[in-house]
Design an enzyme around this catalytic site. Structure first.
Site, mmCIF file in Angstrom:
data_model
loop_
_atom_site.group_PDB
_atom_site.id
_atom_site.type_symbol
_atom_site.label_atom_id
_atom_site.label_comp_id
_atom_site.label_asym_id
_atom_site.label_seq_id
_atom_site.Cartn_x
_atom_site.Cartn_y
_atom_site.Cartn_z
ATOM 1 C CB ILE A 88 17.749 31.453 50.809
ATOM 2 C CG1 ILE A 88 18.367 31.510 52.193
ATOM 3 C CG2 ILE A 88 16.273 31.184 50.850
ATOM 4 C CD1 ILE A 88 17.740 32.547 53.103
ATOM 5 N N GLY A 89 20.862 30.349 49.711
ATOM 6 C CA GLY A 89 22.143 30.872 49.238
ATOM 7 C C GLY A 89 23.296 30.052 49.753
ATOM 8 C CE LYS A 90 28.024 25.218 49.284
ATOM 9 N NZ LYS A 90 28.413 25.420 50.670
ATOM 10 N N GLY A 91 27.431 30.462 50.570
ATOM 11 C CA GLY A 91 28.608 31.321 50.672
ATOM 12 C C GLY A 91 29.866 30.496 50.754
ATOM 13 N N GLY A 94 29.527 28.186 54.084
ATOM 14 C CA GLY A 94 28.365 27.389 54.434
ATOM 15 C C GLY A 94 27.151 27.714 53.590
ATOM 16 C CB THR A 95 24.264 25.876 52.726
ATOM 17 O OG1 THR A 95 25.340 25.183 52.094
ATOM 18 C CG2 THR A 95 23.128 26.021 51.748
ATOM 19 C CB VAL A 96 22.043 31.051 53.905
ATOM 20 C CG1 VAL A 96 21.014 31.800 54.730
ATOM 21 C CG2 VAL A 96 23.437 31.606 54.171
ATOM 22 C CE LYS A 110 27.293 32.347 56.394
ATOM 23 N NZ LYS A 110 27.752 33.727 56.376
ATOM 24 C CG ASP A 208 34.023 40.011 52.600
ATOM 25 O OD1 ASP A 208 34.426 40.450 51.504
ATOM 26 O OD2 ASP A 208 33.575 38.856 52.738
HETATM 27 N N1 ATP Z 1 19.688 36.890 56.807
HETATM 28 C C1 ATP Z 1 19.472 36.511 55.547
HETATM 29 N N2 ATP Z 1 18.253 36.641 55.004
HETATM 30 C C2 ATP Z 1 18.021 36.257 53.740
HETATM 31 N N3 ATP Z 1 18.963 35.742 52.930
HETATM 32 C C3 ATP Z 1 20.186 35.598 53.404
HETATM 33 C C4 ATP Z 1 20.516 35.961 54.737
HETATM 34 N N4 ATP Z 1 21.823 35.707 54.938
HETATM 35 C C5 ATP Z 1 22.293 35.212 53.791
HETATM 36 N N5 ATP Z 1 21.326 35.140 52.864
HETATM 37 C C6 ATP Z 1 21.457 34.644 51.485
HETATM 38 O O1 ATP Z 1 22.445 33.649 51.462
HETATM 39 C C7 ATP Z 1 23.471 33.996 50.538
HETATM 40 C C8 ATP Z 1 24.784 33.486 51.040
HETATM 41 O O2 ATP Z 1 25.147 34.220 52.187
HETATM 42 P P1 ATP Z 1 26.552 34.011 52.887
HETATM 43 O O3 ATP Z 1 26.696 35.085 53.884
HETATM 44 O O4 ATP Z 1 26.660 32.612 53.360
HETATM 45 O O5 ATP Z 1 27.574 34.081 51.725
HETATM 46 P P2 ATP Z 1 28.138 35.290 50.878
HETATM 47 O O6 ATP Z 1 28.276 36.499 51.713
HETATM 48 O O7 ATP Z 1 27.283 35.382 49.646
HETATM 49 O O8 ATP Z 1 29.543 34.711 50.476
HETATM 50 P P3 ATP Z 1 30.843 34.645 51.376
HETATM 51 O O9 ATP Z 1 30.444 34.122 52.723
HETATM 52 O O10 ATP Z 1 31.674 33.673 50.631
HETATM 53 O O11 ATP Z 1 31.372 36.017 51.417
HETATM 54 C C9 ATP Z 1 23.384 35.509 50.403
HETATM 55 O O12 ATP Z 1 23.867 35.923 49.150
HETATM 56 C C10 ATP Z 1 21.898 35.754 50.556
HETATM 57 O O13 ATP Z 1 21.239 35.571 49.339
#
Ligand code: ATP
Length: 688
Positions: A88-91, A94-96, A110, A208
């Site tokens: 559902i997302g990549k930060g 890592g990947t979520v 995550k 952040d």
């Molecule tokens: N608890 C959650 N429920 C639903 N979606 C989530 C949740 N946590 C993260 N996500 C999804 O995953 C994406 C990536 O989250 P993540 O925290 O890994 O990275 P980020 O905050 O977007 O980037 P970075 O970690 O580089 O600051 C988010 O933008 C969101 O769409």
């Protein structure tokens, strides 16, 4: 009556002797068993806490809530073997994935990049800080998994994912969040920060705040997430954070490495002492200094910028008078020492980028967009850069060409701009490149210094040897350079759309740690190459840049000061983003819209001269509460003041949003800054 004659006890019978012996034996045996059991449980207790627990749970359990420990197998099956379909997302770290636990509960899983230092730090931070928090405005960390090098965090699932997606995923014309939802989200985030700053003891600084770290529930209520960069404020502290304590060492390494590489700007102060000496103290003093003397980034010393002993520094030629400089010149000198009580450090650019966000007009977003891009393609040394240029002319980006393009854009020659950008013969391209090479090199050098320091700062924390650092820096820069070239070939082949960002390959994104990476098929729209958030995402991925470009407070820079007011600054930017539905940095093709490219400076201009409601998202089509909107914008203006002391605290912010307190008048900020000095010389224009 005569006394009763003494009669001795009757002699014990063999039966009674046997019973007594049996009793004694039973007591002895049970005591021994008890002792054995006691020792056993003691050993078990010791084994569990000393060995087992310390291996699996890297935090002090006493201070934290009970987190569930998941097995990797369990999470693997919950996420369908971490399949792309569940992603559902990549930060940055890592990947979520979305997962469904055995009890049917939806969770967000995550999976951190196992090898990254940032991932490890984020993991520790999330457990140690988020693991101990329970608030309706903060995401709940349910558990974790540690198996060998695997690090996984399990959160409550937020069906509407991040604010980033809700704000920007819809695209033009598609409205995702209405005004009420936006306002509630702003209030929720303010409450979350109030919880962290005021209700937690000791206070927690998030560090952040940005749209992708605000997650939305099914009814679009917001919760703050991602505590990977946050920290607990220690008692009596007034400005130095845990990571910044490494700074002195990093700076020292930087100077040493500069000596080694030999082709960077000299790191010596006029007195020959390394700047690191005053580095942190300068910042500490600044946070309590008077407004007019306030200066976060420049080191106070008894030197003068025109001091001939300042080797290799770019010094603002005060004797010429700032009026003699046109905008272009000022851009080139944005990182010079301008105060006669201050000198720049060799990594000045790293701390000065933010000046380019301010509303003084002479520095535009395009400048730091250009600079930032420059940093990405800039190798560690000039010679490397030259080699790259010779070997692959088609893949290099000509930074010196960009101002021309941008200037033409500003002047309204959009068609010409288009032609020049994409259809210009190669010869002209090369000619232009040569012409501006000198200034370009200066910029490259500055960016090199900054990036070098950033990399050194991070890696030095892990105790790597200097030569290893040099090597890795060179390798990273070279790699990024070449792959970025490939990227720009793709861009050149495309046509110029409404948004420059649209030209970018949607499947690729740039990571400071990994270079270009093919984006996994996710639903996240968080990585936008040309948005402020992109810088954010990618910069926050750069492990030693704590915080997010465009959201990070000016005083924070890279000197490591992370206090509550830094969160307030980020909140201010976030409020503007929510109200406007724009990214903090949004370059548009239309010259008319260029002034709006930098949300912060545009808002400051509106705050001084115009109608702040101009900023409100056009997609709301006038269906919004005007009082609430102007309250939010004025509040944001308060929050993004350069001087932390002038920003309201979270308690006040919540009160203002709830209508329990009026928005205090906006004070003028007299921080000495390059742009401010320049402005003053042109007629005392105040900068908020
Ligand atoms: N608890 C959650 N429920 C639903 N979606 C989530 C949740 N946590 C993260 N996500 C999804 O995953 C994406 C990536 O989250 P993540 O925290 O890994 O990275 P980020 O905050 O977007 O980037 P970075 O970690 O580089 O600051 C988010 O933008 C969101 O769409």
């Amino acid at each position: 009556m005569p006394p009763k004659p003494f009669s001795p006890n009757p002699s014990p019978t063999p039966d009674s002797i046997f019973r007594a012996k049996a009793f004694l034996l039973a007591i002895t045996i049970s005591a021994a068993v008890l002792l054995f059991l006691g020792l056993l449980s003691l050993f078990f207790y010791l084994w569990y806490f000393v060995f087992n627990r310390s291996r699996t749970s890297p935090f002090d359990s006493g201070a934290h809530l009970k987190l569930q420990k998941f097995s990797y197998k369990e999470l693997k099956s919950a996420t369908n073997v971490f399949s792309d379909g569940n992603s559902i997302g990549k930060g940055g770290s890592g990947t979520v994935f979305r997962g469904i636990l055995r009890d049917g509960k939806s969770v967000a899983v995550k999976k951190l990049d196992a090898t990254s230092l940032q991932a490890e730090r984020e993991f520790q931070n999330e457990l140690q800080i988020l693991g101990g928090l329970r608030s309706p405005y903060v995401i709940t960390l349910l558990g974790y998994c540690v198996e060998k090098k695997k690090r996984i965090l399990v959160y409550e699932y937020m069906p509407n994912r991040s604010l980033q997606e809700s704000l920007f995923a819809g695209g033009p014309g598609v409205l995702v969040l209405d005004w009420n939802q936006r306002f509630e989200i702003i209030v929720d985030i303010a409450r979350a920060l109030a919880f962290l700053h005021l209700e937690c003891d000791p206070p927690i600084i998030h560090g952040d705040i940005k749209p992708s770290n605000v997650l939305l529930s099914s009814d679009f209520r917001a919760k703050l997430s991602d505590f990977g960069l946050s920290r607990v404020k220690s008692e009596g502290e007034f400005g130095v954070d845990l990571f910044s304590q490494e700074l002195g060492r990093s700076e020292e390494l930087l100077w040493k490495s500069q000596e080694l590489s030999g082709n960077l700007v000299s790191a010596e102060t006029p007195t020959g002492s390394p700047i690191e000496k005053d580095f942190s103290l300068g910042g500490q003093a600044s946070s309590s200094s008077k407004m007019r003397r306030f200066n976060f980034n420049l080191k106070t010393s008894n030197s003068s910028p025109s001091n001939p002993n300042v080797k290799g520094k770019e010094v603002f030629p005060m004797e010429m008078g700032v009026e003699d400089f046109d905008d272009r010149q000022l851009n080139l000198n944005a990182y010079v020492a301008i105060d006669d009580t201050a000198t720049t450090s060799a990594n000045q650019w790293g701390k000065d980028w933010w000046w380019r966000q301010d509303g003084s007009g002479e520095l535009c977003s395009k400048d730091y967009v250009r600079e930032w891009i420059g940093s990405q393609i800039c190798p560690l040394t000039n010679s490397d850069w030259d080699i790259e240029k010779q070997s692959s002319p088609r893949t290099t980006i000509n930074l010196d060409r960009s101002p021309t393009q941008m200037d033409q854009l500003e002047n309204g020659h959009e068609t010409q701009f288009h032609e020049q950008r994409y259809g210009r013969p190669k010869k002209k391209f090369e000619k232009k490149e040569g012409k501006g090479g000198k200034n370009g090199n200066k910029k490259h050098r500055k960016m090199q210094e900054w990036w070098k320091e950033e990399n050194l700062a991070e890696i030095s924390k892990k105790g790597h040897k200097l030569r290893k650092l040099e090597f890795s820096c060179r390798r990273v820069f070279k790699f990024q350079h070449s792959v970025l070239g490939r990227r720009f070939r793709i861009r050149k082949a495309t046509t110029f759309g409404e948004h420059i960002q649209n030209e970018c390959d949607p499947n690729a994104e740039f990571s400071f740690r990994k270079g270009w990476k093919k984006k996994k098929k996710t639903h996240s729209t968080g990585s936008d190459m040309w948005s402020g958030d992109l810088y954010s995402r990618e910069l926050s991925s750069a492990t030693s840049v704590r915080g997010t470009v465009c959201y990070v407070a000016p005083e924070y820079g890279n000197s490591g000061y992370l206090m509550e007011k830094a969160d307030i600054y980020s909140l201010g930017v976030l409020i503007l983003v929510i109200v406007s539905g724009r990214r903090p940095l949004h370059i548009l093709s239309s010259p008319m819209k260029l002034k709006k490219a930098n949300l912060i400076s545009w808002c400051r201009q509106l705050g001084q001269t115009g109608n702040v409601l101009e900023l409100v998202d056009e997609r709301l089509k006038e269906i919004y509460n005007k009082d609430q909107a102007s309250l939010c914008i004025n509040l944001a203006l308060l929050c993004i003041q350069k001087m932390p002391e002038l920003r309201p605290d979270t308690g006040e912010i919540v009160k203002i949003l709830k209508g329990e307190m009026d928005v205090p008048p906006l004070l003028m900020d007299f921080s000495p800054s390059p742009s401010k000095l320049f402005s003053r010389s042109r007629g005392n224009r105040g900068v908020m």
